[in-house]
Design a protein around this motif. Sequence first.
Motif, short mmCIF file in Angstrom:
data_model
loop_
_atom_site.label_atom_id
_atom_site.label_comp_id
_atom_site.label_asym_id
_atom_site.label_seq_id
_atom_site.Cartn_x
_atom_site.Cartn_y
_atom_site.Cartn_z
N THR A 73 -45.00 6.55 25.33
CA THR A 73 -44.50 6.91 23.46
C THR A 73 -42.49 7.55 24.07
O THR A 73 -43.18 8.77 24.73
N CYS A 74 -42.29 6.86 23.68
CA CYS A 74 -40.79 7.30 23.35
C CYS A 74 -39.95 7.63 22.34
O CYS A 74 -40.80 6.87 21.09
N ARG A 75 -39.90 9.23 22.20
CA ARG A 75 -38.73 9.68 20.68
C ARG A 75 -37.27 9.66 21.15
O ARG A 75 -37.19 9.62 22.41
N GLY A 76 -36.62 9.09 19.96
CA GLY A 76 -35.36 9.35 19.93
C GLY A 76 -34.97 10.30 19.57
O GLY A 76 -35.60 11.72 19.57
N LEU A 77 -33.28 10.26 19.45
CA LEU A 77 -32.78 11.73 18.39
C LEU A 77 -33.78 11.83 17.30
O LEU A 77 -33.86 11.10 16.30
N PRO A 78 -33.42 13.53 17.40
CA PRO A 78 -33.90 13.49 15.74
C PRO A 78 -32.58 13.38 14.89
O PRO A 78 -31.49 13.17 15.04
#
Length: 104
Positions: A73-78
Amino acid sequence: MRCVIARFPFDLTKSGVLDSMKGIKPEEVVGESVIIGRRTYPVKQVGQVITRQDRRDFSAGEVLRAMTKLGFTCRGLPQNTAPARALNPLQHASAMLGAPAAAA
C-alpha cells in the motif's frame, strides 16, 4: 519482479522487501510513503534500503511504482488543505442556522 530504479535493474520480491525492511526503524513521513508490515516508511528510505543507493540517485516515483506492483500500500503526497478560518460568534451562529452571515 524485475524493475529499474535509477537506471539499474533489480529483481524484487515482496518477501525480499519485507526481509530487507525488518528491523529498520521508520523515519518521519513528510511525503510519499509505503506501508510495509505494520509500519509506514518514507518512499526514499525504502528505496535506499532495497537498492543500497543514495537517495539522490532515484525518484520517489520509481520506488512507488515498484512497491505498488509488488502489492504494498502506497500513499502519495498529502492534499494541501487550507487552514480553516476561525468564525466569529455571529458567523458561527449563522452557519448553524443555515443563514448567510451578516457583514461585520
